[in-house]
Design a protein around this motif. Sequence first.
Motif, short mmCIF file in Angstrom:
data_model
loop_
_atom_site.label_atom_id
_atom_site.label_comp_id
_atom_site.label_asym_id
_atom_site.label_seq_id
_atom_site.Cartn_x
_atom_site.Cartn_y
_atom_site.Cartn_z
N GLU A 303 48.42 95.21 74.98
CA GLU A 303 47.44 93.91 74.27
C GLU A 303 46.75 93.56 73.21
O GLU A 303 47.39 92.91 72.53
CB GLU A 303 45.86 94.10 75.37
CG GLU A 303 45.42 92.42 75.82
CD GLU A 303 44.49 92.53 76.56
OE1 GLU A 303 43.43 91.98 76.25
OE2 GLU A 303 44.31 93.69 77.63
N THR A 304 46.41 94.64 72.12
CA THR A 304 45.89 94.20 71.12
C THR A 304 47.36 94.44 69.86
O THR A 304 46.78 93.61 69.22
CB THR A 304 45.31 95.64 70.87
OG1 THR A 304 44.36 96.02 71.67
CG2 THR A 304 44.86 95.92 69.39
N PHE A 305 48.82 94.63 70.21
CA PHE A 305 49.39 94.68 69.55
C PHE A 305 50.22 93.11 69.41
O PHE A 305 49.87 92.76 68.71
CB PHE A 305 50.53 96.18 69.80
CG PHE A 305 52.04 95.21 69.36
CD1 PHE A 305 52.87 95.58 67.88
CD2 PHE A 305 52.79 94.35 70.08
CE1 PHE A 305 53.80 95.01 67.60
CE2 PHE A 305 54.13 95.27 69.40
CZ PHE A 305 54.03 94.88 68.45
N LEU A 306 49.98 93.15 71.03
CA LEU A 306 50.52 91.61 71.09
C LEU A 306 49.93 90.21 70.53
O LEU A 306 49.70 89.30 69.95
CB LEU A 306 50.87 91.04 72.41
CG LEU A 306 52.24 89.91 73.03
CD1 LEU A 306 53.07 90.06 72.00
CD2 LEU A 306 52.29 89.41 74.62
N ALA A 307 48.55 90.66 70.55
CA ALA A 307 47.35 89.64 69.48
C ALA A 307 47.56 89.41 68.72
O ALA A 307 47.19 88.03 67.89
CB ALA A 307 45.90 89.87 70.00
N ALA A 308 47.89 90.82 67.71
CA ALA A 308 47.97 90.76 66.49
C ALA A 308 49.32 90.40 65.80
O ALA A 308 49.71 89.36 64.94
CB ALA A 308 47.75 91.71 65.57
N TYR A 309 50.57 90.09 66.50
CA TYR A 309 51.86 90.41 66.62
C TYR A 309 52.23 88.25 66.99
O TYR A 309 52.37 87.58 66.04
CB TYR A 309 53.02 90.58 67.53
CG TYR A 309 54.11 90.30 68.00
CD1 TYR A 309 54.62 90.56 66.58
CD2 TYR A 309 54.82 89.76 68.98
CE1 TYR A 309 56.32 90.81 66.26
CE2 TYR A 309 56.31 89.40 68.76
CZ TYR A 309 57.27 89.94 67.41
OH TYR A 309 58.33 89.90 67.51
N ASP A 310 51.11 87.48 68.25
CA ASP A 310 51.81 86.27 68.77
C ASP A 310 50.70 86.10 69.51
O ASP A 310 50.71 86.53 70.93
CB ASP A 310 53.36 86.65 68.94
CG ASP A 310 53.86 85.46 69.93
OD1 ASP A 310 52.66 84.35 68.88
OD2 ASP A 310 55.01 85.18 69.37
N ALA A 311 49.79 85.62 68.83
CA ALA A 311 48.76 85.34 70.30
C ALA A 311 48.79 84.09 70.89
O ALA A 311 48.72 84.52 72.00
CB ALA A 311 47.28 84.56 69.22
N LYS A 312 49.71 83.59 70.83
CA LYS A 312 50.47 82.27 71.54
C LYS A 312 51.11 82.53 72.83
O LYS A 312 51.22 82.48 74.04
CB LYS A 312 50.96 81.62 70.79
CG LYS A 312 49.75 80.40 69.92
CD LYS A 312 51.14 79.45 69.13
CE LYS A 312 49.97 78.60 68.42
NZ LYS A 312 50.61 77.45 68.08
#
Length: 457
Positions: A303-312
């Motif tokens: 969840e933390t990784f995806l928020a940094a990678y592509d928040a949308k």
Amino acid sequence: MDRKPLKDYLDAIEAAMRRGDATEHTHRPALKTLIEALAGPGVQAVNEPRRIACGAPDYVIARGTVPLGYVEAKDVGANLNEVERSEQLGRYRDSLGNLILTDYLEFRWYLGGDLKLTASLPRPGRDGRIRWNDAAGSEVGQLLGQFLEADIPLAASPAELARRMAALARLIRTLIERTFSGEGEAGELHGQLEAFRKVLIESLTTAQFADMYAQTLCYGLFAARCNAPAAGFTRQSAAGALPKTNPFLRRMFNAIAGPDLDDRIAWAVDQLAELLARADIAAILQDFGRRTRQEDPVVHFYETFLAAYDAKMREARGVYYTPEPVVGYIVRSVDALLRRDFKLADGLAHAGKVKLTRPKAQGKGKETLETHKLQILDPATGTGTFLYAVIASIRAQFEGNAGAWPGYVAEHLLPRLFGFELLMAPYAVAHMKLGLELELSGYDFASDQRLGVFLTN
């Protein structure tokens, strides 16, 4: 400091410029020779045109397979202030920890994205001569020496590690798209896209494929690193870390992270592996688990990784994990309801079967089949948190009877345990996590068995 490599380099630059037809490509051999001379034996400055065409820096400096740094070179006299503000250099500074920008005479060194040092060699006079200057040569020599010996800053927190992983994932995604468009229909990536369409998602687009590929590489390597020591960790060693729960997934990860990975992409994946090898994963996950109160931070870190990678994408796909105390409460409640209201004494572990009739797949008439009465499905499984809790709940009923567990898993657990997931990276993590958990519990997957976790809507 030995001045000879720098003086020889400056002589080569001067000679090329005096001929009147020099370009930034003309000076590449001289810079390669300089860097390798200063670095010493075992270090190579690789200048690969195929990589550069797909978005790689001009030089990858490596000792064996371990990347030490990167150099982006522009023509002599190029406006480095403008280059510094460009999208390309911003991407490199975000994702590559140790980087030099140069016009072959001025050198700017960035460490962890921050400008650390600037130094310049003398420029040609009106007569075209470049006159050696001891002070300038010493400054450039020191800058290059620190670049070659740089201790790349470690990712010291979950947020920092996620940010740096995400930056590399975006870089890898771009490399994949450019490599795909340049390789032709008979290329390796085209073949992999068709395999993905055949086995996973028929409507997969090229952009979705590149995104899936990049995420799977990054989070797959992260998950492998969480179960492997830092010493000797590489993308090649990580490729063997996937459990035998999904033969296609194992083959896919070996193809996209193994020794045959396209050279135009491999350099960035090696940088990611080096980042993970240097990070104190145990401390980062311990801190992350403490703050999120999650028992398995490896799973929830996505969840933390995806928020940094592509928040949308995170918002659109609903990647917000249920806290584990809530997961535990729901699983225990379902188990209790099955026992109380449905009169299944074993709750979630119920292994009874029923006979059903259905139309034959081909031809007329009906057929009878036997199937388990209790089926378990998580329709949005993510990284498998609920399925993991279900397995743990059922496994607890086998305390004191461990010998019966492997047979039960094969006959009465795997045939009725299912999960659906939209995103490739959590799908891969779910297979890794659940497969490893079952293996650690004493179950060994047979070659024809797999988990019922599927990439689907």
